[in-house]
Scaffold this motif. Structure first.
Motif, PDB file in Angstrom:
ATOM      1  N   GLU A 164       1.763 -25.570  31.797  1.00 55.36           N
ATOM      2  CA  GLU A 164       3.015 -24.818  31.869  1.00 55.36           C
ATOM      3  C   GLU A 164       4.100 -25.637  32.560  1.00 55.36           C
ATOM      4  O   GLU A 164       5.262 -25.627  32.140  1.00 55.36           O
ATOM      5  N   THR A 173       7.755 -26.327  30.988  1.00 58.79           N
ATOM      6  CA  THR A 173       9.013 -25.837  31.556  1.00 58.79           C
ATOM      7  C   THR A 173       9.971 -26.982  31.865  1.00 58.79           C
ATOM      8  O   THR A 173      11.185 -26.849  31.690  1.00 58.79           O
ATOM      9  N   HIS A 221       9.307 -20.163  32.420  1.00 57.27           N
ATOM     10  CA  HIS A 221       7.867 -19.990  32.578  1.00 57.27           C
ATOM     11  C   HIS A 221       7.216 -19.794  31.211  1.00 57.27           C
ATOM     12  O   HIS A 221       7.890 -19.611  30.193  1.00 57.27           O
ATOM     13  N   ALA A 222       5.885 -19.821  31.213  1.00 56.29           N
ATOM     14  CA  ALA A 222       5.065 -19.434  30.066  1.00 56.29           C
ATOM     15  C   ALA A 222       3.894 -18.655  30.632  1.00 56.29           C
ATOM     16  O   ALA A 222       3.348 -19.016  31.678  1.00 56.29           O
ATOM     17  N   ASP A 223       3.518 -17.590  29.968  1.00 55.08           N
ATOM     18  CA  ASP A 223       2.541 -16.667  30.524  1.00 55.08           C
ATOM     19  C   ASP A 223       1.110 -17.140  30.294  1.00 55.08           C
ATOM     20  O   ASP A 223       0.861 -18.035  29.473  1.00 55.08           O
ATOM     21  N   PHE A 237       7.496 -13.236  23.842  1.00 48.22           N
ATOM     22  CA  PHE A 237       8.240 -13.593  25.048  1.00 48.22           C
ATOM     23  C   PHE A 237       8.727 -12.337  25.763  1.00 48.22           C
ATOM     24  O   PHE A 237       8.816 -11.263  25.176  1.00 48.22           O
ATOM     25  N   SER A 241       7.445  -9.586  23.604  1.00 53.68           N
ATOM     26  CA  SER A 241       6.055  -9.440  23.994  1.00 53.68           C
ATOM     27  C   SER A 241       5.444  -8.135  23.486  1.00 53.68           C
ATOM     28  O   SER A 241       6.081  -7.083  23.527  1.00 53.68           O
ATOM     29  N   GLU A 279       9.705 -15.748  30.352  1.00 58.72           N
ATOM     30  CA  GLU A 279       8.334 -16.056  29.947  1.00 58.72           C
ATOM     31  C   GLU A 279       8.386 -16.304  28.441  1.00 58.72           C
ATOM     32  O   GLU A 279       8.519 -15.375  27.658  1.00 58.72           O
ATOM     33  N   CYS A 280       8.314 -17.572  28.062  1.00 55.26           N
ATOM     34  CA  CYS A 280       8.605 -17.957  26.678  1.00 55.26           C
ATOM     35  C   CYS A 280       7.504 -17.572  25.686  1.00 55.26           C
ATOM     36  O   CYS A 280       7.699 -17.694  24.474  1.00 55.26           O
ATOM     37  N   ASN A 315       2.858 -16.726  25.424  1.00 52.18           N
ATOM     38  CA  ASN A 315       1.549 -16.735  26.071  1.00 52.18           C
ATOM     39  C   ASN A 315       0.791 -18.013  25.735  1.00 52.18           C
ATOM     40  O   ASN A 315       0.360 -18.217  24.605  1.00 52.18           O
TER      41      ASN A 315
END
Length: 312
Positions: free
Chosen positions: A139, A143, A194-196, A205, A247, A276-277, A279
């Protein structure tokens, strides 16, 4: 492209004209050099598809070298424009703080990032290592790559862009310091990338907005409204540019989530959101993250949302 060469040159001048020709050449050389300098200042020295171009220095000093083209983090990366190229842009005088979530070196400094810091509502760890795809694409690398692409796009619009970190420190900064960087810069908008790391099969997202907090050093009252407007603009443009859906596991399909447990939002005094772009633990979203073309779209979508917010 020029097709001239030894076989296409003009015939040599007669001796009687040598002095005139020398004077003409002396006048042309400075003009040619000036033209080249103007071309370089306008960004003409690098093509739009050059993936491994070196970043130009920021006001605080040279930027770290970006990964070469062909690696997941550097594929399709574009250099930032020079200040002269952006001087007259529509965002001239506006400050944007971009916060690339986590840090590629955090995993080496677990004791430092594990210490507790005050986030207003309670105490929380300084930072985490972030998540990664099943194949190991971190991640923190994602980012940082998207942040650098955003910097180029926003500087083209004339904005002054400040990073919380640019791969130029071994770990951190902590979440409270990330907020203070935006506050000190008096940012017109701040975005944390971020990325989840949700379960496989969960996709999409979402944009995290600050909730109303008034405890300790946290007072989000003045920024809740403008942060929501910023988040709505970012969510809309991100969906439009990337083609990603909101999301399916957070936000009820709206793409917007409000939280009060994030120090980076609680301690901010400027409009700020987290993006949060997608998962990273889902194979389909992970395939997007590792595509340089998609990361460019992600940067464009977020940047266009910021521009829309700042232009009203």
């Amino acid at each position: 492209m020029s097709s001239t060469g030894p076989d296409f040159g003009p015939p040599p001048p007669r001796r009687g004209r040598r002095r005139a020709l020398t004077a003409a050449l002396a006048a042309l050389v400075p003009a040619a050099l000036l033209g080249r300098l103007v071309f370089d200042a306008a960004g003409g020295g690098g093509g739009s598809g050059s993936g491994g171009a070196a970043a130009r220095p920021s006001p605080s000093g040279a930027r770290p070298s970006e990964p070469p083209a062909g690696s997941p983090a550097g594929d399709g990366a574009k250099p930032s424009p020079t200040p002269s190229a952006a001087a007259g842009g529509p965002l001239r005088g506006r400050v944007v703080v971009v916060d690339p979530g986590h840090n590629p070196g955090n995993f080496r400094r677990t004791s430092e990032i594990g210490r507790q810091v005050d986030i207003g509502t309670n105490r929380k760890e300084c930072d985490t290592t972030g998540t990664a795809t099943n194949a190991g694409y971190a991640e923190a690398e994602f980012t940082l790559d998207v942040a650098r692409r955003m910097r180029a796009l926003l500087e083209e619009q004339g904005a002054t862009v400040t990073f919380t970190q640019d791969g130029d420190r071994p770990w951190g900064p902590c979440v409270d310091e990330r907020a203070r960087i935006g506050n000190r810069a008096r940012a017109d908008a701040a975005v944390s990338l971020h990325a989840d790391g949700a379960g496989a099969g969960q996709r999409g997202f979402h944009v995290i907005l600050p909730g109303a907090v008034d405890e300790g050093d946290a007072d989000t009252g003045p920024i809740v409204g403008p942060s929501r407007r910023l988040g709505e603009r970012v969510a809309g443009s991100f969906a439009r540019v990337t083609g990603s859906a909101p999301s399916d596991y957070a936000g009820g399909g709206s793409g917007l989530v409000t939280r009060k447990d994030l120090g980076g939002l609680n301690l901010s005094t400027v409009p700020k959101v987290f993006v949060e772009c997608g998962n990273m633990r889902d194979s389909k979203d992970a395939a997007l993250f590792t595509s340089g073309a998609w990361r460019q779209k992600a940067a464009q979508g977020i940047s266009e949302g910021i521009v829309s917010f700042l232009r009203g």
